[in-house]
Scaffold this active site. Structure first.
Site, PDB file in Angstrom:
ATOM      1  N   CYS A  88       0.847  -1.197   0.000  1.00  0.00           N
ATOM      2  CA  CYS A  88       0.000   0.000   0.000  1.00  0.00           C
ATOM      3  C   CYS A  88       0.887   1.253   0.000  1.00  0.00           C
ATOM      4  CB  CYS A  88      -0.989  -0.041   1.156  1.00  0.00           C
ATOM      5  SG  CYS A  88      -2.345   1.162   0.981  1.00  0.00           S
ATOM      6  N   HIS A 193      -3.672  -4.949  -0.532  1.00  0.00           N
ATOM      7  CA  HIS A 193      -3.295  -5.506   0.767  1.00  0.00           C
ATOM      8  C   HIS A 193      -3.321  -7.032   0.688  1.00  0.00           C
ATOM      9  CE1 HIS A 193      -3.340  -1.850   3.294  1.00  0.00           C
ATOM     10  NE2 HIS A 193      -4.224  -1.416   2.403  1.00  0.00           N
ATOM     11  N   GLU A 195      -2.438  -9.105   2.875  1.00  0.00           N
ATOM     12  CA  GLU A 195      -2.865  -9.656   4.166  1.00  0.00           C
ATOM     13  C   GLU A 195      -4.383  -9.668   4.310  1.00  0.00           C
ATOM     14  OE1 GLU A 195      -2.619  -5.222   5.002  1.00  0.00           O
ATOM     15  OE2 GLU A 195      -1.625  -6.697   3.716  1.00  0.00           O
TER      16      GLU A 195
END
Length: 213
Positions: A88, A193, A195
């Site tokens: 990001c 992202h 994750e």
């Protein structure tokens, strides 16, 4: 066992990134010591470096400078060739400069600028939030096993536009294409992202832990 330095400079989803890295390593059977740290010695000696980031470009750059880890990060990545992944705003910081709230110098590891998204369709909102498909520009070990068109999770109003199109590894469309991933030598970044991107994101993180640039 390799050491992965997850840089703590006061920005980013550190705990979710740490948890996702650990899960990616577990699923792939990779021995990795994931260390959330702002200790320059740990960063300088790390085998891999990850830089997350959430928020404004300028404040993230200020936080990175204030943390005192930039020199150590540079030593690890450019001094000894440790693989690097920015996420990001950590990806955006790779640019020469950011144009959010004025002009802020970036790391200049990937030549280019970070500019505000300008969708051609006025019905599309900024920030660009939620799931969107990636379009890969070429094969690369970071995206091994990740399908072209896989959906990743985004939360961004700005995007990195590299000077050299060869540095672009993937794009996403939100009223026009923008850069979703970059790579140059041992330096990579993703606007999305991983994750938060479920199986596809975990695959990318596992690939990063195995990447040998």
């Amino acid at each position: 066992m390799q050491t992965v330095a997850l840089i703590d400079y006061g920005s980013g989803n550190l705990r979710s990134a740490e948890k996702a890295l650990r899960e990616a390593a577990r699923r792939r059977g990779i021995a990795a010591d994931i260390v959330v740290t702002a200790d320059p010695d740990i960063v300088a000696n790390a085998d891999r470096v990850m830089l997350p980031g959430v928020g404004a470009f300028a404040s993230c750059r200020a936080g990175l400078d204030a943390s005192g880890v930039y020199e150590a990060m540079n030593a690890a990545v450019h001094g000894k060739g440790a693989p690097f992944l920015g996420i990001c705003v950590g990806h955006q910081l790779l640019a020469t400069r950011g144009l959010e709230f004025g002009v802020t110098p970036g790391l200049d590891w990937i030549a280019g600028e970070v500019r505000k998204l300008a969708p051609s369709d006025p019905s599309l909102t900024i920030p660009h939030m939620g799931w969107n498909a990636i379009q890969l520009t070429r094969d690369h070990p970071l995206f091994s096993g990740v399908a072209d068109g896989a959906h990743m999770y985004y939360a961004n109003s700005f995007a990195l536009t590299p000077t050299d199109p060869a540095d672009v590894l993937a794009t996403t469309d939100h009223g026009g294409p923008f850069t979703a991933a970059v790579v140059k030598d041992n330096v990579a970044g993703v606007q999305f992202h991983p994750e938060k991107s479920q199986a596809a994101g975990l695959s990318l993180l596992a690939n990063f832990l195995e990447w040998r640039p």
